[in-house]
Design a protein around this motif. Sequence first.
Motif, PDB file in Angstrom:
ATOM      1  N   GLY A  71       0.804  -1.223   0.000  1.00  0.00           N
ATOM      2  CA  GLY A  71       0.000   0.000   0.000  1.00  0.00           C
ATOM      3  C   GLY A  71       0.828   1.260   0.000  1.00  0.00           C
ATOM      4  N   LYS A  72       1.915   1.247  -0.738  1.00  0.00           N
ATOM      5  CA  LYS A  72       2.755   2.440  -0.849  1.00  0.00           C
ATOM      6  C   LYS A  72       2.992   2.775  -2.316  1.00  0.00           C
ATOM      7  N   VAL A  73       3.301   4.028  -2.567  1.00  0.00           N
ATOM      8  CA  VAL A  73       3.700   4.466  -3.905  1.00  0.00           C
ATOM      9  C   VAL A  73       5.153   4.906  -3.833  1.00  0.00           C
ATOM     10  N   PRO A  74       5.868   4.875  -4.947  1.00  0.00           N
ATOM     11  CA  PRO A  74       5.426   4.555  -6.295  1.00  0.00           C
ATOM     12  C   PRO A  74       5.452   3.044  -6.579  1.00  0.00           C
ATOM     13  N   ALA A  75       4.772   2.713  -7.701  1.00  0.00           N
ATOM     14  CA  ALA A  75       4.901   1.384  -8.294  1.00  0.00           C
ATOM     15  C   ALA A  75       4.704   1.551  -9.797  1.00  0.00           C
TER      16      ALA A  75
ATOM     17  N   THR B  78       8.197  -2.056  -7.246  1.00  0.00           N
ATOM     18  CA  THR B  78       8.089  -0.983  -6.263  1.00  0.00           C
ATOM     19  C   THR B  78       9.500  -0.527  -5.907  1.00  0.00           C
ATOM     20  N   GLU B  79       9.602   0.456  -5.051  1.00  0.00           N
ATOM     21  CA  GLU B  79      10.850   1.095  -4.624  1.00  0.00           C
ATOM     22  C   GLU B  79      11.320   2.069  -5.710  1.00  0.00           C
ATOM     23  N   ALA B  80      11.253   3.341  -5.354  1.00  0.00           N
ATOM     24  CA  ALA B  80      11.552   4.402  -6.326  1.00  0.00           C
ATOM     25  C   ALA B  80      12.909   4.201  -7.006  1.00  0.00           C
TER      26      ALA B  80
HETATM   27  N1  GSH Z   1      10.928   2.644   0.148  1.00  0.00           N
HETATM   28  C1  GSH Z   1       9.829   3.117  -0.638  1.00  0.00           C
HETATM   29  C2  GSH Z   1       9.025   4.067   0.218  1.00  0.00           C
HETATM   30  C3  GSH Z   1       7.707   4.389  -0.401  1.00  0.00           C
HETATM   31  C4  GSH Z   1       6.863   5.247   0.537  1.00  0.00           C
HETATM   32  O1  GSH Z   1       7.030   5.221   1.754  1.00  0.00           O
HETATM   33  N2  GSH Z   1       5.942   5.996  -0.062  1.00  0.00           N
HETATM   34  C5  GSH Z   1       5.060   6.831   0.732  1.00  0.00           C
HETATM   35  C6  GSH Z   1       4.799   8.135   0.003  1.00  0.00           C
HETATM   36  S1  GSH Z   1       6.123   9.251   0.170  1.00  0.00           S
HETATM   37  C7  GSH Z   1       3.714   6.155   0.892  1.00  0.00           C
HETATM   38  O2  GSH Z   1       3.238   5.503  -0.015  1.00  0.00           O
HETATM   39  N3  GSH Z   1       3.102   6.370   2.034  1.00  0.00           N
HETATM   40  C8  GSH Z   1       1.781   5.946   2.294  1.00  0.00           C
HETATM   41  C9  GSH Z   1       1.643   5.083   3.487  1.00  0.00           C
HETATM   42  O3  GSH Z   1       2.612   4.452   3.903  1.00  0.00           O
HETATM   43  O4  GSH Z   1       0.525   5.000   3.990  1.00  0.00           O
HETATM   44  C10 GSH Z   1      10.348   3.815  -1.910  1.00  0.00           C
HETATM   45  O5  GSH Z   1      11.440   4.379  -1.868  1.00  0.00           O
HETATM   46  O6  GSH Z   1       9.672   3.773  -2.941  1.00  0.00           O
END
Ligand code: GSH
Length: 209
Positions: free
Chosen positions: A52-56, A65-67
């Motif tokens: 449940g995180k972005v980006p993907a 995933t993982e920027a």
């Molecule tokens: N390690 C991941 C981190 C991704 C991350 O933490 N994204 C945040 C946005 S800055 C997110 O989706 N947060 C929403 C949440 O965790 O609820 C990456 O570098 O892509």
Amino acid sequence: MDKIVFHHAPMSRSNIVHWMFEELGVPYELHALSLDKGDHKKPEYLAVNPVGKVPAITHQGVTITEAAAICAYLADEFPAAKLAVPVGTPQRGLYLKWLFYSPSCLETAMIDNGNNRPPVPPRQSSYGDFDTVMDTVAQAVKDGPYLLGPQFTSADVVLGSCLQYGILTKALPERPEFAAYLKRLTARPALQRSFAKNQALFAELHPTG
Ligand SMILES: N[C@@H](CCC(=O)N[C@@H](CS)C(=O)NCC(=O)O)C(=O)O
């Protein structure tokens, strides 16, 4: 070419990948999410990224995933843009080092510092100590114009984004070497386009009044 779907929430870490796409100039299908509305925790998106995180991004049936990994992947997939250092080139190791250093050391140090977390013993910490990370990055960007000298790469997109965010939020110090490097990065039309598009997209997703 197989369609690339970009799962993106504007004004988040997925801005890093958005900038990368602007540098590459390759087409993608945008799947916009609002973190404020909790789109990233809805079943449709959890089916894409269970964390449940972005980006993907989803490409050729695989979700990445993982920027930093996405930027590295895209740089290799589209070599004509010269945003990667090719396998077999001595500088490739340095390129990978900065791509990994940003999320594992710079970002971690930034978040610890921004949240006033007490330091863990340097031998256990992935980055050592905060001041050493700052000195390491300052040294890496001081000559420039980019991390690898004349070649702008996806490592600049990743590390430069982190630096920019950290200074904006005051989780990182304003050092002259950082300011000069960020000035060079923000002069890039792709970053300017990305910023403008993300502001507009954020406003569209979060109408006021
Ligand atoms: N390690 C991941 C981190 C991704 C991350 O933490 N994204 C945040 C946005 S800055 C997110 O989706 N947060 C929403 C949440 O965790 O609820 C990456 O570098 O892509």
